[in-house]
Design an enzyme around this catalytic site. Structure first.
Site, PDB file in Angstrom:
ATOM      1  N   ARG A 192      19.390 -45.215  71.779  1.00 27.62           N
ATOM      2  CA  ARG A 192      19.017 -45.266  70.345  1.00 27.62           C
ATOM      3  C   ARG A 192      17.856 -46.244  70.212  1.00 27.62           C
ATOM      4  NH1 ARG A 192      20.382 -48.441  65.843  1.00 27.62           N
ATOM      5  NH2 ARG A 192      20.579 -47.296  63.881  1.00 27.62           N
ATOM      6  N   SER A 219      27.466 -38.547  62.457  1.00 22.25           N
ATOM      7  CA  SER A 219      28.006 -39.641  61.647  1.00 22.25           C
ATOM      8  C   SER A 219      28.467 -39.067  60.318  1.00 22.25           C
ATOM      9  CB  SER A 219      26.921 -40.686  61.353  1.00 22.25           C
ATOM     10  OG  SER A 219      26.432 -41.228  62.553  1.00 22.25           O
ATOM     11  N   LYS A 233      22.136 -52.075  61.869  1.00 21.06           N
ATOM     12  CA  LYS A 233      21.624 -50.887  61.165  1.00 21.06           C
ATOM     13  C   LYS A 233      21.163 -51.306  59.779  1.00 21.06           C
ATOM     14  CE  LYS A 233      23.248 -46.247  59.840  1.00 21.06           C
ATOM     15  NZ  LYS A 233      22.181 -45.357  60.261  1.00 21.06           N
TER      16      LYS A 233
HETATM   17  N1  3NM Z   1      25.778 -46.644  62.778  1.00 22.08           N
HETATM   18  P1  3NM Z   1      26.939 -52.938  66.063  1.00 22.08           P
HETATM   19  S1  3NM Z   1      26.866 -48.818  62.042  1.00 22.08           S
HETATM   20  C1  3NM Z   1      24.261 -47.301  64.625  1.00 22.08           C
HETATM   21  O1  3NM Z   1      28.025 -46.918  60.014  1.00 22.08           O
HETATM   22  C2  3NM Z   1      25.259 -47.614  63.588  1.00 22.08           C
HETATM   23  O2  3NM Z   1      27.220 -45.112  60.921  1.00 22.08           O
HETATM   24  C3  3NM Z   1      26.646 -47.140  61.884  1.00 22.08           C
HETATM   25  O3  3NM Z   1      26.019 -51.667  65.759  1.00 22.08           O
HETATM   26  C4  3NM Z   1      27.341 -46.340  60.861  1.00 22.08           C
HETATM   27  O4  3NM Z   1      27.922 -52.528  67.095  1.00 22.08           O
HETATM   28  C5  3NM Z   1      25.776 -48.885  63.319  1.00 22.08           C
HETATM   29  O5  3NM Z   1      25.964 -53.961  66.603  1.00 22.08           O
HETATM   30  C6  3NM Z   1      25.432 -50.145  64.044  1.00 22.08           C
HETATM   31  O6  3NM Z   1      27.540 -53.380  64.771  1.00 22.08           O
HETATM   32  C7  3NM Z   1      26.457 -50.532  65.081  1.00 22.08           C
END
Ligand code: 3NM
Length: 218
Positions: free
Chosen positions: A47, A118, A147
């Site tokens: 990503r 998602s 994000k």
């Molecule tokens: N998608 P971390 S939260 C890529 O809610 C992504 O759909 C999300 O990163 C969603 O593990 C997110 O550092 C970030 O919190 C996840």
């Protein structure tokens, strides 16, 4: 009855590591991925997003290097939201968000590959299933800094809610997941955790990946 493909997808999801060059605190993403694989991650998603993200040939070159490492270690390589790259690299799959490519179009062009979507509502989940999704990513389960346009924190309740509404396809929780809270996500009936920062910016990537594996296999 749960079919074989569903079972195979579920087996890939326990520790789903997501990463690009902007997540590695200046470290070489190749090393970070190698250490994460040594610690036991079960699936990898490339990503490449954010302000200083690589583009063009540099992005393709990094993706090729990371895919090669995955291939050598029998870890499927998933591409985030870039169908051209996924096709060019003959990736194992692609993950799309609600604001990205349409899942049904991706499924048509990328048949027989893993498709992750998602979802944040039951309607989005039902549509994704119709479009041919193999698994759903639900989040953010906890607060996240990875994000920019993350939605409101949903908590593990979103997973239970989807299951109670009869969503049976594989689910991975995402957003703010750490070795300390991963077990709660699995207990809420997710099949795995998708993680960026807790692994990518860990001072001991291998040990952290191991901790996730322990937490998700309890
Ligand atoms: N998608 P971390 S939260 C890529 O809610 C992504 O759909 C999300 O990163 C969603 O593990 C997110 O550092 C970030 O919190 C996840």
């Amino acid at each position: 009855m749960v079919d074989k493909r569903t079972e195979q997808i579920k087996e890939l999801l326990p520790v789903y590591f997501i990463m690009g060059s902007t997540n590695c605190n200046g470290r070489d993403p190749v090393r970070v991925l190698e250490e994460a694989i040594a610690g036991g991650i079960t699936l990898f998603q490339f990503r490449e997003k954010g302000e200083s993200a690589l583009t063009g040939k540099e992005k393709v070159r990094l993706a090729e290097r990371l895919k090669k490492i995955c291939q050598e270690n029998h870890i499927p390589f998933i591409v985030n939201d870039d169908l051209d790259l996924a096709i060019e690299l003959d990736a194992h799959g692609i993950h799309v968000g609600q604001d990205d490519l349409e899942a049904d179009i991706v499924r048509e062009k990328f048949s027989n590959k893993i498709l992750g979507v998602s979802a944040h509502t039951i309607e989005e989940a039902e549509q994704a299933i119709k479009d041919g999704a193999d698994y759903l990513g639900l989040g953010p389960i906890y607060p996240t800094n990875s994000k920019d346009d993350a939605r409101e924190v949903a908590g593990t309740g979103i997973i239970e809610c989807f299951r109670n509404h009869g969503i049976t396809i594989p689910i991975v929780g995402i957003g703010g997941i750490t070795p300390a809270n991963a077990e709660e996500v699995i207990q809420a009936s997710a099949d795995g955790v998708a993680v960026i920062s807790a692994i990518a910016s860990s001072s001991d990537v291998k040990e952290t990946a191991k901790s996730f594996l322990r937490a998700t296999s309890k």
